[in-house]
Design a protein around this motif. Structure first.
Motif, mmCIF file in Angstrom:
data_model
loop_
_atom_site.group_PDB
_atom_site.id
_atom_site.type_symbol
_atom_site.label_atom_id
_atom_site.label_comp_id
_atom_site.label_asym_id
_atom_site.label_seq_id
_atom_site.Cartn_x
_atom_site.Cartn_y
_atom_site.Cartn_z
ATOM 1 N N SER A 239 0.825 -1.200 0.000
ATOM 2 C CA SER A 239 0.000 0.000 0.000
ATOM 3 C C SER A 239 0.862 1.254 0.000
ATOM 4 C CB SER A 239 -0.907 0.028 1.227
ATOM 5 O OG SER A 239 -2.183 -0.460 0.900
ATOM 6 N N SER A 240 0.275 2.317 -0.517
ATOM 7 C CA SER A 240 0.927 3.635 -0.512
ATOM 8 C C SER A 240 1.417 3.946 0.896
ATOM 9 C CB SER A 240 -0.092 4.674 -0.956
ATOM 10 O OG SER A 240 -1.235 4.594 -0.106
ATOM 11 N N GLU A 241 2.137 5.003 1.013
ATOM 12 C CA GLU A 241 2.748 5.328 2.303
ATOM 13 C C GLU A 241 1.779 5.204 3.480
ATOM 14 O OE1 GLU A 241 5.295 9.047 3.045
ATOM 15 O OE2 GLU A 241 5.435 8.603 0.880
ATOM 16 N N LYS A 242 2.250 4.614 4.540
ATOM 17 C CA LYS A 242 1.431 4.430 5.737
ATOM 18 C C LYS A 242 1.204 5.774 6.430
ATOM 19 C CE LYS A 242 1.537 -0.122 5.535
ATOM 20 N NZ LYS A 242 0.356 -0.960 5.341
ATOM 21 N N ILE A 243 -0.013 5.987 6.860
ATOM 22 C CA ILE A 243 -0.272 7.220 7.602
ATOM 23 C C ILE A 243 -0.322 6.979 9.113
ATOM 24 C CG2 ILE A 243 -1.388 8.403 5.680
ATOM 25 C CD1 ILE A 243 -4.070 7.708 6.864
ATOM 26 N N VAL A 244 -0.107 5.740 9.546
ATOM 27 C CA VAL A 244 0.109 5.481 10.973
ATOM 28 C C VAL A 244 1.420 4.729 11.138
ATOM 29 C CG1 VAL A 244 -2.294 5.394 11.772
ATOM 30 C CG2 VAL A 244 -1.223 3.329 10.856
ATOM 31 N N ASP A 245 2.087 4.951 12.252
ATOM 32 C CA ASP A 245 3.215 4.077 12.569
ATOM 33 C C ASP A 245 2.854 3.399 13.881
ATOM 34 O OD1 ASP A 245 3.355 6.302 14.168
ATOM 35 O OD2 ASP A 245 5.110 7.119 13.149
ATOM 36 N N ASN A 246 3.793 2.680 14.437
ATOM 37 C CA ASN A 246 3.527 2.117 15.756
ATOM 38 C C ASN A 246 2.336 1.166 15.790
ATOM 39 O OD1 ASN A 246 4.503 1.958 18.264
ATOM 40 N ND2 ASN A 246 4.352 4.142 18.711
ATOM 41 N N TYR A 247 2.337 0.225 14.859
ATOM 42 C CA TYR A 247 1.310 -0.814 14.901
ATOM 43 C C TYR A 247 2.002 -2.162 14.803
ATOM 44 C CZ TYR A 247 2.037 -0.966 9.858
ATOM 45 O OH TYR A 247 2.596 -1.066 8.619
ATOM 46 N N ILE A 248 1.275 -3.195 15.197
ATOM 47 C CA ILE A 248 1.817 -4.551 15.177
ATOM 48 C C ILE A 248 1.017 -5.367 14.174
ATOM 49 C CG2 ILE A 248 2.011 -6.670 16.551
ATOM 50 C CD1 ILE A 248 3.627 -4.971 18.147
#
Lengths: 269, 269
Positions: A239-248
């Protein structure tokens, strides 16, 4: 009243603990039900605790104080997680799962209690120390997984709707931009759903750019709540750039290759 | 390799059985894991079986033959069902649940693992002898309950959608008339969801006239499957004439009285 042997008592105690993950069961519940002294029951619990520990079957914790007792807490070793995830990747690589439009059919997996209970177990054990008050998901396909995680964490589940239902009373609705399709979508949640200042864990089946997760974060802020974690079964890495970080995530998905095979690999968590 | 005591073995065996309801676990699984003789393991199982029976904790059944082993089957006494249902009626009668439009807010109940796991337990035990292959529900609010019933029956869950998703591949869609509002609605299910000639159990949170249940019956007929049972948590008795018979409910709902209180009572099943 009848007396029970150690084996009998351990069977009964184990059942109760396993059926009520992360819930403290008062010792009295067992002493009364099993007509046993407190000291005897405590010994039974130590045996269960030590055996579960030795065989990596989870933790049994005793809680002191007036509201004290004993609880079962799920815990999964790296080895167990790796075995489960690598088996699941193999299932998802089955050629007939690739359907028109290069989508990967995985609905059967997401609704299969055998698979989802194990995946829920793993995700819950990752977030067990985060002091979660609610597991939050958005309808529909992630619901069984989110339900399992909530159950293992001993907390309530909250399901965010795509539409507004009259049976929900006053609702809070927000609009959000889907990160992958850039479409504006909305989601809503009953005012009654969440207590203020709660810690929420967002669980979903599949993450693309993360627009939904971002939307959930915005939505629960309206309730004065905190998003303390995001866990998904499958992360679409293409997918295009992630707009959230810090996920598992448990599995990374790289799309369909030129031979029509899904490319998947375990996430390192 | 380590040897385990009877209490230790019973703890491990009980955990495995409770986590896998209605699934046959081969004796070998336990003899290898616990480094115990088959005869010893069989004795352990008899102890669990007899204790569960004596304390009404469910059935432990041994299955003979090559694919033989042991399984845990849920079972709920009338007394346990009555206690659960009457408690749930009390919760549903809380005055603040009545919302604008005289609807009864019950979403929190339907997503609460504590409540739904017990309700699922009860419904599963009612249909345990029906040789169910799939539990079928329709999105959204009945999903946790249907998932629990599927898990307790050891079968897969199938969720019928209100719309058509590209990720489902070829789908079968039907139109049906909602029995209460007389509106035409549609629902759809992926072709891959059900094997032909399967026995399906429809589980839902709430039944009004039964239009959805009737629609599910029509839909699964398209898959050459049989609807062998219908179970709902709450039956709205006030609804216009029922268009299905032969269903089981746990609670009867008679609407809101002149004092703004919900009228509910346990169903006699």
């Amino acid at each position: 009243m009848e007396k029970y042997s150690r084996g009998q008592r351990i069977g009964v105690i184990t059942k109760k603990l396993i059926e009520n993950p992360n819930k403290v069961i008062g010792l009295n519940y067992f002493t009364e039900r099993l007509n046993a002294a407190k000291s005897t029951t405590s010994e039974d619990i130590v045996i269960i605790k030590d055996t579960f520990k030795a065989l990596n079957l989870g933790k049994v914790e005793t809680v002191a104080g007036a509201s004290g007792g004993v609880k079962y807490v799920c815990s999964v070793t790296d080895e167990m997680r790796e075995e489960f995830v690598s088996n699941l990747c193999n299932i998802l690589r089955e050629k007939e799962r690739v359907i028109i439009g290069d989508f990967l059919y995985m609905t059967d997996i997401l609704y299969d209690p055998d698979i989802i209970s194990k995946a829920g177990h793993i995700l819950a054990s990752i977030f067990i120390d985060k002091d979660i008050d609610y597991v939050v998901t958005v309808e529909t396909k992630g619901i069984p997984l989110a339900y399992e995680v909530a159950k293992m964490l001993g907390v309530k589940l909250v399901i965010v709707r795509r539409d507004n239902k009259v049976t929900e009373g006053t609702t809070v609705s927000i609009n959000y931009v889907s990160g992958s399709s850039k479409r504006i979508q909305s989601m809503s949640l009953s005012k009654k759903s969440l207590n203020k200042k709660s810690n929420c864990l967002f669980i979903d089946d599949f993450m693309k750019a993360g627009g939904t997760a971002k939307g959930i974060d915005d939505l629960i802020k309206e309730f004065d709540c905190n998003l303390v974690g995001i866990g998904v079964l499958i992360d679409n890495v293409e997918s295009s750039e992630k707009i959230v970080d810090n996920y598992i995530s448990l599995i990374k998905y790289y799309g369909i290759d030129d031979n029509g095979m899904a490319i998947l690999e375990p996430s390192i968590t």
